[in-house]
Enzyme design. Structure first.
Site, PDB file in Angstrom:
ATOM      1  N   LYS A  33       0.833  -1.220   0.000  1.00  0.00           N
ATOM      2  CA  LYS A  33       0.000   0.000   0.000  1.00  0.00           C
ATOM      3  C   LYS A  33       0.861   1.260   0.000  1.00  0.00           C
ATOM      4  O   LYS A  33       0.667   2.156  -0.817  1.00  0.00           O
ATOM      5  CB  LYS A  33      -0.925   0.019   1.228  1.00  0.00           C
ATOM      6  CG  LYS A  33      -2.012  -1.024   1.212  1.00  0.00           C
ATOM      7  CD  LYS A  33      -2.615  -1.174   2.606  1.00  0.00           C
ATOM      8  CE  LYS A  33      -1.630  -1.833   3.531  1.00  0.00           C
ATOM      9  NZ  LYS A  33      -2.016  -1.969   4.900  1.00  0.00           N
ATOM     10  N   ARG A 104     -11.029   0.944   8.322  1.00  0.00           N
ATOM     11  CA  ARG A 104     -10.757  -0.438   8.709  1.00  0.00           C
ATOM     12  C   ARG A 104     -11.925  -1.069   9.464  1.00  0.00           C
ATOM     13  O   ARG A 104     -11.892  -2.267   9.746  1.00  0.00           O
ATOM     14  CB  ARG A 104      -9.519  -0.473   9.612  1.00  0.00           C
ATOM     15  CG  ARG A 104      -8.223  -0.846   8.903  1.00  0.00           C
ATOM     16  CD  ARG A 104      -7.115  -0.596   9.883  1.00  0.00           C
ATOM     17  NE  ARG A 104      -5.932  -1.346   9.734  1.00  0.00           N
ATOM     18  CZ  ARG A 104      -4.816  -0.914   9.153  1.00  0.00           C
ATOM     19  NH1 ARG A 104      -4.806   0.249   8.551  1.00  0.00           N
ATOM     20  NH2 ARG A 104      -3.738  -1.644   9.159  1.00  0.00           N
ATOM     21  N   ARG A 143      11.511  -5.967   5.856  1.00  0.00           N
ATOM     22  CA  ARG A 143      11.249  -4.557   5.536  1.00  0.00           C
ATOM     23  C   ARG A 143      12.074  -3.615   6.425  1.00  0.00           C
ATOM     24  O   ARG A 143      12.143  -3.784   7.636  1.00  0.00           O
ATOM     25  CB  ARG A 143       9.767  -4.239   5.721  1.00  0.00           C
ATOM     26  CG  ARG A 143       9.458  -2.747   5.568  1.00  0.00           C
ATOM     27  CD  ARG A 143       8.023  -2.450   5.352  1.00  0.00           C
ATOM     28  NE  ARG A 143       7.200  -2.659   6.539  1.00  0.00           N
ATOM     29  CZ  ARG A 143       5.881  -2.553   6.539  1.00  0.00           C
ATOM     30  NH1 ARG A 143       5.242  -2.254   5.424  1.00  0.00           N
ATOM     31  NH2 ARG A 143       5.200  -2.744   7.635  1.00  0.00           N
ATOM     32  N   ARG A 174      10.569  -1.094  11.768  1.00  0.00           N
ATOM     33  CA  ARG A 174       9.419  -0.651  12.567  1.00  0.00           C
ATOM     34  C   ARG A 174       9.239  -1.567  13.770  1.00  0.00           C
ATOM     35  O   ARG A 174       9.432  -2.769  13.673  1.00  0.00           O
ATOM     36  CB  ARG A 174       8.149  -0.698  11.699  1.00  0.00           C
ATOM     37  CG  ARG A 174       7.824   0.588  11.010  1.00  0.00           C
ATOM     38  CD  ARG A 174       6.765   0.444   9.960  1.00  0.00           C
ATOM     39  NE  ARG A 174       5.537  -0.211  10.403  1.00  0.00           N
ATOM     40  CZ  ARG A 174       4.455  -0.365   9.628  1.00  0.00           C
ATOM     41  NH1 ARG A 174       4.459   0.111   8.405  1.00  0.00           N
ATOM     42  NH2 ARG A 174       3.388  -0.962  10.076  1.00  0.00           N
ATOM     43  N   ARG A 186      -1.413  -8.999  13.068  1.00  0.00           N
ATOM     44  CA  ARG A 186      -1.887  -7.929  12.177  1.00  0.00           C
ATOM     45  C   ARG A 186      -2.572  -8.516  10.955  1.00  0.00           C
ATOM     46  O   ARG A 186      -3.598  -8.020  10.501  1.00  0.00           O
ATOM     47  CB  ARG A 186      -0.706  -7.042  11.744  1.00  0.00           C
ATOM     48  CG  ARG A 186      -0.298  -6.046  12.818  1.00  0.00           C
ATOM     49  CD  ARG A 186       1.140  -5.632  12.693  1.00  0.00           C
ATOM     50  NE  ARG A 186       1.484  -4.982  11.453  1.00  0.00           N
ATOM     51  CZ  ARG A 186       2.723  -4.901  10.962  1.00  0.00           C
ATOM     52  NH1 ARG A 186       3.732  -5.432  11.633  1.00  0.00           N
ATOM     53  NH2 ARG A 186       2.955  -4.279   9.829  1.00  0.00           N
TER      54      ARG A 186
HETATM   55  P1  ATP Z   1       1.683  -1.959   6.239  1.00  0.00           P
HETATM   56  O1  ATP Z   1       2.606  -3.091   6.372  1.00  0.00           O
HETATM   57  O2  ATP Z   1       1.314  -1.697   4.828  1.00  0.00           O
HETATM   58  O3  ATP Z   1       2.161  -0.718   6.915  1.00  0.00           O
HETATM   59  P2  ATP Z   1      -0.290  -2.459   8.301  1.00  0.00           P
HETATM   60  O4  ATP Z   1      -1.735  -2.728   8.037  1.00  0.00           O
HETATM   61  O5  ATP Z   1       0.363  -3.370   9.240  1.00  0.00           O
HETATM   62  O6  ATP Z   1       0.314  -2.441   6.893  1.00  0.00           O
HETATM   63  P3  ATP Z   1      -0.482   0.367   8.822  1.00  0.00           P
HETATM   64  O7  ATP Z   1      -1.646   0.560   7.938  1.00  0.00           O
HETATM   65  O8  ATP Z   1       0.698   1.212   8.594  1.00  0.00           O
HETATM   66  O9  ATP Z   1       0.084  -1.085   8.843  1.00  0.00           O
HETATM   67  O10 ATP Z   1      -0.999   0.485  10.306  1.00  0.00           O
HETATM   68  C1  ATP Z   1      -0.125   0.206  11.366  1.00  0.00           C
HETATM   69  C2  ATP Z   1      -0.919   0.038  12.623  1.00  0.00           C
HETATM   70  O11 ATP Z   1      -1.654   1.249  12.885  1.00  0.00           O
HETATM   71  C3  ATP Z   1      -1.979  -1.057  12.587  1.00  0.00           C
HETATM   72  O12 ATP Z   1      -1.468  -2.295  12.972  1.00  0.00           O
HETATM   73  C4  ATP Z   1      -3.001  -0.502  13.614  1.00  0.00           C
HETATM   74  O13 ATP Z   1      -2.553  -0.726  14.927  1.00  0.00           O
HETATM   75  C5  ATP Z   1      -2.947   0.988  13.403  1.00  0.00           C
HETATM   76  N1  ATP Z   1      -3.939   1.494  12.427  1.00  0.00           N
HETATM   77  C6  ATP Z   1      -3.673   1.989  11.207  1.00  0.00           C
HETATM   78  N2  ATP Z   1      -4.804   2.388  10.594  1.00  0.00           N
HETATM   79  C7  ATP Z   1      -5.811   2.142  11.461  1.00  0.00           C
HETATM   80  C8  ATP Z   1      -7.218   2.324  11.411  1.00  0.00           C
HETATM   81  N3  ATP Z   1      -7.832   2.847  10.331  1.00  0.00           N
HETATM   82  N4  ATP Z   1      -7.947   1.958  12.493  1.00  0.00           N
HETATM   83  C9  ATP Z   1      -7.361   1.438  13.567  1.00  0.00           C
HETATM   84  N5  ATP Z   1      -6.042   1.235  13.688  1.00  0.00           N
HETATM   85  C10 ATP Z   1      -5.258   1.587  12.652  1.00  0.00           C
HETATM   86 MG    MG Z   2       1.740   1.047   5.331  1.00  0.00          MG
END
Ligand code: ATP
Ligand code: MG
Length: 231
Positions: A33, A104, A143, A174, A186
């Site tokens: 993403k 989400r 990553r 991270r 996750r």
């Molecule tokens: P990526 O690896 O692409 O970063 P991801 O889904 O693990 O995917 P992020 O979208 O960056 O990571 O989100 C990181 C964390 O932030 C999630 O695990 C969650 O705890 C929190 N988070 C992000 N967006 C939301 C949301 N819309 N609602 C609730 N928690 C969120």
């Molecule tokens: Mg991301």
């Protein structure tokens, strides 16, 4: 009378044309993403809103957020909605907007509908990028992220990399990428939360499926083609 009707029709068409377009990227961790978002905003100049990035910035000052992120759990809707609303108020969305990782939950999706209609905006496309658990774990474990510009790298593909190729910033891992259990958590949370979201949007024509296993450039081509068609 005819004149008035034709005026109303013209005005409706114009308002529709002027409507701000909103694009959304959803997918499991590591599905690309963030990588695709960077390319999209460079090409189309949309405002970029990644809830993950906003939260990773907020966790520096907020222990509560830090603890939730570390466990890979979702942040409560009320806080996410507050952060999103503030971000949209502060930034110019006139060129269109790209959401990454939002909405989400159904509650977030409903709130997004409200926020968009208040801002004369509407959803154009929701890209659903798919990826399996095995590939998610592989990608997330390798990553690394630039501490300055946020570009993602894979130490699998760039073995000698310890600095960002774009801005020479130091690369880091991270917190939520360090532990396999958290990565799996996750992924499972994503699998669970995406089902009601897909149902919520089922009747709309917003959903576009993307295979996250395809090459980065191929995925970008597909995304670009779809955006141009509906922008
Ligand atoms: P990526 O690896 O692409 O970063 P991801 O889904 O693990 O995917 P992020 O979208 O960056 O990571 O989100 C990181 C964390 O932030 C999630 O695990 C969650 O705890 C929190 N988070 C992000 N967006 C939301 C949301 N819309 N609602 C609730 N928690 C969120
Ligand atoms: Mg991301």
């Amino acid at each position: 009378m005819k004149d008035i009707l034709s005026y109303i029709q013209k005005r409706r068409k114009w308002l529709k044309y002027k409507m701000i377009k909103c694009f959304i990227l959803l997918g499991p961790p590591g599905s690309g993403k963030g990588t695709q978002a960077n390319k999209i905003i460079k090409k189309f100049n949309f405002l970029y809103l990644s809830t993950g990035d906003i939260l990773r910035n907020a966790e520096k000052y907020d222990e509560n957020i830090r603890n939730i992120l570390k466990k890979g759990k979702l942040i409560p809707d009320s806080l996410i909605i507050k952060l999103i609303t503030e971000y949209i108020k502060k930034n110019n969305i006139e060129n269109g907007i790209l959401f990454d990782g939002f909405p989400r939950t159904i509650n977030q999706a409903k709130t997004l509908d409200l926020i968009l209609s208040k801002n004369n905006a509407k959803i154009s496309i929701i890209f659903i990028i798919s990826l399996n658990l095995k590939e998610t774990i592989l990608r997330i474990k390798s990553r690394r992220v630039c501490s300055i510009c946020g570009t993602n790298y894979s130490i699998e593909h760039n073995k000698s990399t310890d600095k960002c190729k774009i801005c020479h910033g130091k690369l880091f891992q991270r917190n939520d990428d360090e532990n396999e259990k958290v990565i799996i958590n996750r992924f499972l949370i994503y699998e669970k939360q995406i089902k009601p979201i897909l149902l919520y949007y089922k009747k709309s024509n917003f959903l576009v499926n993307i295979n996250g296993l395809e090459k980065e450039e191929e995925i970008f081509k597909q995304i670009t083609k779809n955006i141009i068609k509906r922008n």
